[in-house]
Write a protein that holds these residues in place. Sequence first.
Motif, PDB file in Angstrom:
ATOM      1  N   UNK B   2       0.817  -1.221  -0.019  1.00 35.47           N
ATOM      2  CA  UNK B   2       0.052   0.184   0.169  1.00 35.47           C
ATOM      3  C   UNK B   2       0.636   1.274  -0.116  1.00 35.47           C
ATOM      4  N   UNK B   5       3.196   5.184  -4.045  1.00 34.91           N
ATOM      5  CA  UNK B   5       2.812   6.258  -4.096  1.00 34.91           C
ATOM      6  C   UNK B   5       2.558   6.656  -5.467  1.00 34.91           C
ATOM      7  N   UNK B   8      -0.734   6.569  -7.858  1.00 37.41           N
ATOM      8  CA  UNK B   8      -1.872   6.148  -7.048  1.00 37.41           C
ATOM      9  C   UNK B   8      -2.885   7.133  -7.106  1.00 37.41           C
ATOM     10  N   UNK B  10      -5.359   9.570  -5.229  1.00 33.73           N
ATOM     11  CA  UNK B  10      -5.793   9.944  -3.885  1.00 33.73           C
ATOM     12  C   UNK B  10      -7.193  10.339  -3.775  1.00 33.73           C
ATOM     13  N   UNK B  64       4.733  13.764  -0.678  1.00 34.15           N
ATOM     14  CA  UNK B  64       4.301  12.406  -1.701  1.00 34.15           C
ATOM     15  C   UNK B  64       5.125  12.236  -2.930  1.00 34.15           C
ATOM     16  N   UNK B  67       8.807  11.203  -2.214  1.00 31.30           N
ATOM     17  CA  UNK B  67       8.524   9.941  -1.937  1.00 31.30           C
ATOM     18  C   UNK B  67       8.655   8.993  -3.168  1.00 31.30           C
ATOM     19  N   UNK B 177      -2.751 -13.745  -0.431  1.00 31.29           N
ATOM     20  CA  UNK B 177      -2.049 -15.066  -0.854  1.00 31.29           C
ATOM     21  C   UNK B 177      -0.509 -14.988  -0.013  1.00 31.29           C
ATOM     22  N   UNK B 179       0.063 -13.317   2.674  1.00 28.78           N
ATOM     23  CA  UNK B 179      -0.301 -13.429   4.339  1.00 28.78           C
ATOM     24  C   UNK B 179      -0.576 -14.923   4.629  1.00 28.78           C
TER      25      UNK B 179
END
Lengths: 284, 266
Positions: B2, B5, B8, B10, B64, B67, B177, B179
């Motif tokens: 997640x 950045x 993506x 927002x 952001x 980053x 998957x 996890x």
Amino acid sequence: MAITFKKMNHTYSPDMPYAFHALKDIDLEIEEKKITAIIGHTGSGKSTLVQHLNALLLPSSGEVEVAGFTVTSDKKPKNLKQLRQKVGLVFQFSEYQLFEDTILKDIAFGPKNFGVSEEEAVKRARAALKIVGLDSSFEERSPLDLSGGQKRRVAIAGILAMDPEIIVLDEPTAGLDPHGSREMIKLFHTLNKEQGKTIILISHDNEIVYRYTDNTVIMDHGEVIYSGPTKELFESDELVEKYSLVLPQLLELKSQLQKKGFSLKKHYDDLEALIKDAAKEVKR
Amino acid sequence: MNNIVFGKYIPIDSVLHRCDPRAKITALFLILIAIFLPAGWYGFALIGAFLVIGLLIAKLRPGMVLKAFKPMLFMMLFLLVINIFSVKTGDLWFSWKFINIYSDAVLNTLYIVIRLLLMVTLTTLLTATTKPLELTLGLEQLMKPLAKLHVPTHEIAMMISIALRFIPTIIEETERIMNAQKSRGVDFDEGSLKEKISAILSLIVPLFSVAFQRADDLANAMEARGYVPGAERTRYKELIYQGRDHVLRILSLLILAGTIVLAFVL
């Protein structure tokens, strides 16, 4: 106590404008060797909560004590693998995690990762396959050829073969037919009674929760709003009203009969006993 | 996962979020050309000011963008080193034993760094304020003239939008998957090569099987709803230019004109 949550919080994407405070000041104890149900609406934080149990997620603040390990915000416990061996997590729609070419190999995958020898892993896999109700003819078949319900059984066998102390199941019966889900729950019930496993069950089915679990935790908007014995919860009109619970068949029928003037006992173990008593009244 | 950045969306509300995707895509192209014109420091300042105002309007934090820029830093350093050793023009700024640093080496690198930074900011501004589906809708509309040349614009847009639509789904699936396999003792970060291969396999195989299944389901669902490739379709949401879209297009045109003047006239 098998598991203790202390003032635990979890926030998803904390630095982003869409940060989401998923768990708020969770203080919760879960008893050892009991079956505990976690219920609550979709998005109430149930799945987030259980992912802290084997440190897949770390708390944003506060801590969780599980099977002698402490999970806090700053770092994962040192013996992460040991923790994950002790706490077996079965995810929602676990059938999608199968990948080996034979079922036996797939079930043996978990124990092998935790350092169990090849032979021992295969032995455990055979035993686990039997526990979930699939016979040895399945051993060499491909997991991808099975039906959805069978796949899920194989996935659960994969966790059982790790021999965890605590088994966490995220909606294990979702998408199964009524017979299949009954069988599935009976399996966990037996594991709890015969092998003394601590079982945590996320469920939407109050029928199952009422019949098979010892304790119930209700979650709402990231908070634990109730934690206590299941029977007390469902058999108290006040609590049922307060949390607007859907009554299981047995209790629903009982309350309907009582409204019609039947005099019944305070507690019944199953539907049959209730119907017998009601029939006696009718004859009288 | 997640934490990615770059690129993506927002989901907040701002004027820029509400702008017509066509206007935003057009603006992106115009500014992109402006960035690559040799307009010097004044040009960069002009474009930079425009983008910073854009960030403010879109309520995005500069952090952001930085980053997103971070992974490129190493590449930039590498470029600087190569430039120092290969560019031998301009004034000699620094000399020590065999190392001679000329002004052009530093300035050239700086130019590239600034251009990249501007580009990253620009694209972030577009993707952070435009939903992927709006983006493809905008692209499709802008590509429309090409349909006369028998370019299958609608199919291309449909393919892009399906691909974009399923990125989050596949990421979610991957996480689930991963996890599940972590819970079975797979360590995705450490381990010998053999363990790493086994770990990756335990992720890839289920992921592919799920992806194929999804593709199948989607194809069936589309067919069940009567989808015919290339058929004339109407839209629930029609794109109509508003005042703010004209402002955006005119402003970006002005920036381009400004940099052209700075680059070729002055």
